[in-house]
Scaffold this motif. Structure first.
Motif, PDB file in Angstrom:
ATOM      1  N   SER A  78       0.803  -1.233   0.000  1.00  0.00           N
ATOM      2  CA  SER A  78       0.000   0.000   0.000  1.00  0.00           C
ATOM      3  C   SER A  78       0.833   1.280   0.000  1.00  0.00           C
ATOM      4  N   ARG A  79       2.097   1.207  -0.379  1.00  0.00           N
ATOM      5  CA  ARG A  79       2.955   2.403  -0.347  1.00  0.00           C
ATOM      6  C   ARG A  79       2.316   3.581  -1.086  1.00  0.00           C
ATOM      7  N   ALA A  80       1.731   3.325  -2.243  1.00  0.00           N
ATOM      8  CA  ALA A  80       1.178   4.411  -3.066  1.00  0.00           C
ATOM      9  C   ALA A  80      -0.016   5.081  -2.390  1.00  0.00           C
ATOM     10  N   GLU A  81      -0.738   4.337  -1.541  1.00  0.00           N
ATOM     11  CA  GLU A  81      -1.932   4.908  -0.899  1.00  0.00           C
ATOM     12  C   GLU A  81      -1.611   5.618   0.412  1.00  0.00           C
ATOM     13  N   LEU A  82      -0.432   5.376   0.977  1.00  0.00           N
ATOM     14  CA  LEU A  82      -0.078   5.971   2.263  1.00  0.00           C
ATOM     15  C   LEU A  82       0.434   7.398   2.082  1.00  0.00           C
ATOM     16  N   PRO A  83       0.175   8.286   3.050  1.00  0.00           N
ATOM     17  CA  PRO A  83       0.768   9.627   2.995  1.00  0.00           C
ATOM     18  C   PRO A  83       2.293   9.522   3.039  1.00  0.00           C
ATOM     19  N   PRO A  84       2.999  10.466   2.405  1.00  0.00           N
ATOM     20  CA  PRO A  84       4.471  10.398   2.376  1.00  0.00           C
ATOM     21  C   PRO A  84       5.092  10.298   3.766  1.00  0.00           C
ATOM     22  N   GLY A  85       4.544  11.035   4.733  1.00  0.00           N
ATOM     23  CA  GLY A  85       5.083  10.979   6.091  1.00  0.00           C
ATOM     24  C   GLY A  85       4.946   9.613   6.715  1.00  0.00           C
ATOM     25  N   ALA A  86       3.811   8.952   6.435  1.00  0.00           N
ATOM     26  CA  ALA A  86       3.597   7.606   6.976  1.00  0.00           C
ATOM     27  C   ALA A  86       4.580   6.614   6.358  1.00  0.00           C
ATOM     28  N   VAL A  87       4.903   6.805   5.074  1.00  0.00           N
ATOM     29  CA  VAL A  87       5.846   5.909   4.400  1.00  0.00           C
ATOM     30  C   VAL A  87       7.231   6.005   5.027  1.00  0.00           C
ATOM     31  N   THR A  88       7.719   7.236   5.253  1.00  0.00           N
ATOM     32  CA  THR A  88       9.065   7.391   5.810  1.00  0.00           C
ATOM     33  C   THR A  88       9.136   6.869   7.240  1.00  0.00           C
ATOM     34  N   LYS A  89       8.095   7.103   8.012  1.00  0.00           N
ATOM     35  CA  LYS A  89       8.119   6.642   9.411  1.00  0.00           C
ATOM     36  C   LYS A  89       7.956   5.131   9.501  1.00  0.00           C
ATOM     37  N   LEU A  90       7.102   4.570   8.669  1.00  0.00           N
ATOM     38  CA  LEU A  90       6.920   3.121   8.681  1.00  0.00           C
ATOM     39  C   LEU A  90       8.199   2.433   8.194  1.00  0.00           C
ATOM     40  N   THR A  91       8.844   3.004   7.182  1.00  0.00           N
ATOM     41  CA  THR A  91      10.115   2.464   6.698  1.00  0.00           C
ATOM     42  C   THR A  91      11.166   2.510   7.801  1.00  0.00           C
ATOM     43  N   ALA A  92      11.232   3.640   8.497  1.00  0.00           N
ATOM     44  CA  ALA A  92      12.194   3.779   9.595  1.00  0.00           C
ATOM     45  C   ALA A  92      11.878   2.804  10.726  1.00  0.00           C
ATOM     46  N   ALA A  93      10.592   2.616  11.014  1.00  0.00           N
ATOM     47  CA  ALA A  93      10.196   1.718  12.096  1.00  0.00           C
ATOM     48  C   ALA A  93      10.605   0.277  11.798  1.00  0.00           C
ATOM     49  N   VAL A  94      10.378  -0.154  10.560  1.00  0.00           N
ATOM     50  CA  VAL A  94      10.750  -1.519  10.174  1.00  0.00           C
ATOM     51  C   VAL A  94      12.255  -1.711  10.319  1.00  0.00           C
ATOM     52  N   ARG A  95      13.025  -0.730   9.846  1.00  0.00           N
ATOM     53  CA  ARG A  95      14.482  -0.846   9.940  1.00  0.00           C
ATOM     54  C   ARG A  95      14.930  -0.854  11.395  1.00  0.00           C
ATOM     55  N   ALA A  96      14.311  -0.017  12.228  1.00  0.00           N
ATOM     56  CA  ALA A  96      14.684   0.035  13.640  1.00  0.00           C
ATOM     57  C   ALA A  96      14.440  -1.308  14.317  1.00  0.00           C
ATOM     58  N   CYS A  97      13.266  -1.914  14.053  1.00  0.00           N
ATOM     59  CA  CYS A  97      12.950  -3.213  14.666  1.00  0.00           C
ATOM     60  C   CYS A  97      13.913  -4.292  14.198  1.00  0.00           C
ATOM     61  N   LYS A  98      14.245  -4.273  12.922  1.00  0.00           N
ATOM     62  CA  LYS A  98      15.159  -5.283  12.382  1.00  0.00           C
ATOM     63  C   LYS A  98      16.574  -5.128  12.936  1.00  0.00           C
ATOM     64  N   GLU A  99      16.888  -3.931  13.406  1.00  0.00           N
ATOM     65  CA  GLU A  99      18.249  -3.667  13.873  1.00  0.00           C
ATOM     66  C   GLU A  99      18.333  -3.518  15.385  1.00  0.00           C
ATOM     67  N   GLY A 100      17.311  -4.031  16.103  1.00  0.00           N
ATOM     68  CA  GLY A 100      17.451  -4.171  17.552  1.00  0.00           C
ATOM     69  C   GLY A 100      16.564  -3.331  18.436  1.00  0.00           C
ATOM     70  N   VAL A 101      15.778  -2.407  17.887  1.00  0.00           N
ATOM     71  CA  VAL A 101      14.865  -1.597  18.704  1.00  0.00           C
ATOM     72  C   VAL A 101      13.564  -2.380  18.880  1.00  0.00           C
ATOM     73  N   GLU A 102      13.175  -2.641  20.130  1.00  0.00           N
ATOM     74  CA  GLU A 102      12.035  -3.531  20.386  1.00  0.00           C
ATOM     75  C   GLU A 102      10.690  -2.921  20.017  1.00  0.00           C
ATOM     76  N   ARG A 103      10.503  -1.637  20.304  1.00  0.00           N
ATOM     77  CA  ARG A 103       9.189  -1.017  20.148  1.00  0.00           C
ATOM     78  C   ARG A 103       9.330   0.336  19.466  1.00  0.00           C
ATOM     79  N   VAL A 104       8.512   0.542  18.430  1.00  0.00           N
ATOM     80  CA  VAL A 104       8.455   1.834  17.746  1.00  0.00           C
ATOM     81  C   VAL A 104       6.989   2.278  17.721  1.00  0.00           C
ATOM     82  N   HIS A 105       6.738   3.518  18.132  1.00  0.00           N
ATOM     83  CA  HIS A 105       5.375   4.058  18.187  1.00  0.00           C
ATOM     84  C   HIS A 105       5.251   5.227  17.211  1.00  0.00           C
ATOM     85  N   ILE A 106       4.126   5.297  16.514  1.00  0.00           N
ATOM     86  CA  ILE A 106       3.817   6.433  15.637  1.00  0.00           C
ATOM     87  C   ILE A 106       2.500   7.016  16.127  1.00  0.00           C
ATOM     88  N   ILE A 107       2.532   8.258  16.637  1.00  0.00           N
ATOM     89  CA  ILE A 107       1.337   8.837  17.253  1.00  0.00           C
ATOM     90  C   ILE A 107       1.172  10.297  16.854  1.00  0.00           C
TER      91      ILE A 107
END
Length: 433
Positions: free
Chosen positions: A223-252
């Motif tokens: 759904s990248r094309a349907e998401l707002p640009p800000g949501a894409v960058t934060k979701l991308t960052a969140a996935v990378r953070a979790c994969k690299e050792g950060v347990e919890r990422v919140h977007i609020i």
């Protein structure tokens, strides 16, 4: 304060887990200018009073755009992901300095010591896709020692989206990516993104309350094309953070009053939680979980979904239960009661708290419990249902049965309950029951 935070005990329940741990909080530039910003600073002051170490990262996209309009120029890049020419870099530095100063002013007004350190060593992003990105940079290294020294002395680091290389040249950075690098380097227990859009939304417009990193990655791909640009960058960052050792990422949503506290200090939250590993979320229940599981079962009884159990009875069989955790708090349960003589087991007490409904948690618990039955060599699984019959038949692979299919001990309790539940059967192996 939100009703769920009315009792200070709700906050204190989390404090031992977070004391002396690091929260990296990333604020969009628009959040700093919102009317709720003073309240957000009060939330941060409360975190500090509870011995939670806070690092603040901020963006400046809104301010860069506004300052560009003021001097009648169009920035070549707004958020630090595109091409940054010299003029845009100068605008970004001016705008970022203004935002940093506003944050320092606000922290000072709340009796918090803070400083803007040169803790980010950057290097040019270079030539990407055949295009030189000029003064757009990437984080090469975080001066962790400097930041840890500040945190140990109760000083809040405020990090702008500007990095400097070893030769003293400045580069424009994406603040969402900076937050990931800081959270990784400082081994932060939480990374919190505060924006003006709130959590990630599904196709119906409802906020997705929690996702695994794998599920978030799938949302990006689908759904990248349907998401707002800000949501894409934060979701991308969140996935990378979790994969690299950060347990919890919140977007609020940073504009919601006491939203930061509501997200951090309650099961429910207000935004989207992305967590590292879904199978760490399901575990066997322990004695300490009796209260939480009993509360879930009571909700199911009120909805006429579950059979009533006393707390004393539950304490004796708590080892039969599995719980699904969100941020280490049980939000759903299921039980596996075995009947060794018949080589059968019952899938029972499947319940998901209302606020976590329609997120696939129940299905994951059912699959997990069924897997546990298979590992124990159980030949046949059965369950009793009054409301989810179609689900078990159409999606769970169960067949309609009769009370005669139940083990004698369970048949007796079935008759006593008078609930007239539908018996559902699933064959797990060819071994005779």
């Amino acid at each position: 304060m939100h009703e769920r935070l009315t009792h200070f005990r709700e906050i204190l329940r989390y404090v031992p887990r977070f004391r002396d741990r690091v929260f990296v909080i990333a604020l969009d530039g628009a959040v700093v200018e919102d009317d709720n910003f003073p309240n957000l600073l009060l939330d941060i002051a409360l975190l500090r009073s509870l011995s939670i170490r806070v690092v603040l990262v901020h963006g400046a996209a809104l301010q860069i755009k506004r300052y560009g309009e003021l001097i009648k120029m169009t920035p070549s890049d707004i958020d630090g992901t595109g091409i940054t020419d010299r003029e845009t870099l100068n605008v970004a530095i001016t705008a970022a300095n203004r935002v940093t100063h506003e944050i320092l002013e606000g922290l000072t007004a709340n009796d918090l010591r803070a400083v803007c350190p040169n803790a980010l060593v950057a290097h040019p992003a270079g030539i990407l896709g055949g295009v030189d990105h000029l003064f757009t940079g990437r984080v090469e290294r975080v001066d962790t020692g400097l930041l840890e020294l500040l945190l140990e002395r109760d000083i809040v680091p405020v990090i702008p989206p500007i990095g400097i290389d070893g030769a003293g040249a400045s580069y424009r950075l994406n603040s969402d990516a900076v937050a990931v690098e800081l959270a990784k380097s400082l081994k932060a227990v939480k990374l919190v993104y505060l924006n003006t859009e709130g959590g990630v939304r599904d196709a119906r417009g409802a906020v997705i309350r929690q996702m695994t990193a794998q599920e978030a990655d799938a949302v990006l791909k689908k759904s990248r094309a349907e998401l707002p640009p800000g949501a894409v960058t934060k979701l991308t960052a969140a996935v990378r953070a979790c994969k690299e050792g950060v347990e919890r990422v919140h977007i609020i949503d940073g504009r919601e009053q006491e939203g930061l506290l509501g997200e951090v200090f309650s099961n429910e939250g207000i935004g989207t939680l992305i967590h590292a590993n879904e199978y760490q979320a399901i575990r066997q229940a322990q004695k300490k979980d009796v209260r939480a599981v009993f509360g879930l079962i009571q909700q199911g009884v009120q909805n006429d979904e579950l059979l009533k159990r006393s707390r004393a009875e539950l304490e004796k069989i708590i080892g039969d239960y599995f719980v699904f955790e969100v941020d280490r708090n049980p939000v759903a349960c299921a039980a596996l009661h075995t009947y060794p003589e018949e080589n059968m087991a019952e899938l029972a007490s499947v319940f998901v708290a209302d606020r976590y409904g329609n997120q696939g948690i129940g299905a994951k618990l059912i699959q997990f419990t069924e897997g546990a039955a298979r590992r124990r060599g159980i030949a046949k699984l059965f369950c009793l249902s009054t409301q989810a019959i179609n689900y078990f038949v159409q999606k769970g692979g169960y067949a309609l049965g009769t009370p005669d299919d139940l083990p004698p001990a369970r048949r007796e309790r079935y008759e006593q309950s008078r609930r007239k539940s539908q018996v559902l059967i699933k064959q797990l192996s060819d071994r005779p029951a």
